[in-house]
Design a protein around this motif. Structure first.
Motif, PDB file in Angstrom:
ATOM      1  N   MET A  41       0.637  -1.279   0.451  1.00  0.00           N
ATOM      2  CA  MET A  41      -0.058  -0.021  -0.117  1.00  0.00           C
ATOM      3  C   MET A  41       0.958   1.656  -0.010  1.00  0.00           C
ATOM      4  O   MET A  41       1.883   1.719   1.005  1.00  0.00           O
ATOM      5  N   PRO A  42       0.788   2.078  -1.405  1.00  0.00           N
ATOM      6  CA  PRO A  42       0.937   3.354  -0.998  1.00  0.00           C
ATOM      7  C   PRO A  42       1.023   4.146   0.253  1.00  0.00           C
ATOM      8  O   PRO A  42      -0.002   3.942   0.997  1.00  0.00           O
ATOM      9  N   LEU A  43       2.375   5.106   0.946  1.00  0.00           N
ATOM     10  CA  LEU A  43       2.382   6.012   1.531  1.00  0.00           C
ATOM     11  C   LEU A  43       0.638   6.700   2.163  1.00  0.00           C
ATOM     12  O   LEU A  43       0.398   7.296   2.559  1.00  0.00           O
ATOM     13  N   ILE A  44       1.068   7.408   0.608  1.00  0.00           N
ATOM     14  CA  ILE A  44      -0.304   8.211   0.600  1.00  0.00           C
ATOM     15  C   ILE A  44      -1.429   7.677   0.830  1.00  0.00           C
ATOM     16  O   ILE A  44      -2.101   8.755   1.354  1.00  0.00           O
ATOM     17  N   ASN A  45      -1.760   6.158   0.056  1.00  0.00           N
ATOM     18  CA  ASN A  45      -2.894   6.127   0.960  1.00  0.00           C
ATOM     19  C   ASN A  45      -2.876   5.728   1.914  1.00  0.00           C
ATOM     20  O   ASN A  45      -4.222   5.992   3.006  1.00  0.00           O
TER      21      ASN A  45
END
Length: 63
Positions: free
Chosen positions: A1-5
């Motif tokens: 999961m990307p950090l921004i999500n």
């Protein structure tokens, strides 16, 4: 999961919890229980996202 999500999900959960605590009238004990449950669920979710709970799946208690 990307950090921004991850950051967006944490912000959304925080805002929703703030809205519930601010605008829904309920007893203080119920609010504290609700806050504790949300924090515990978010911590467990974060541990699962970062893979900490995956390493614990091999541990068995009992037989």
């Amino acid at each position: 999961m990307p950090l921004i999500n991850l950051v967006v999900v944490l912000i959304v959960v925080g805002v929703l919890l703030w809205l519930v605590n601010t605008y829904i009238p309920m007893d203080g004990k119920i609010k504290s229980i609700l806050n504790a449950v949300v924090v515990i669920v978010v911590v467990i979710w974060l541990l699962q996202v970062f893979g900490v709970l995956d390493s614990l799946s091999g541990i068995h208690v009992g037989r």
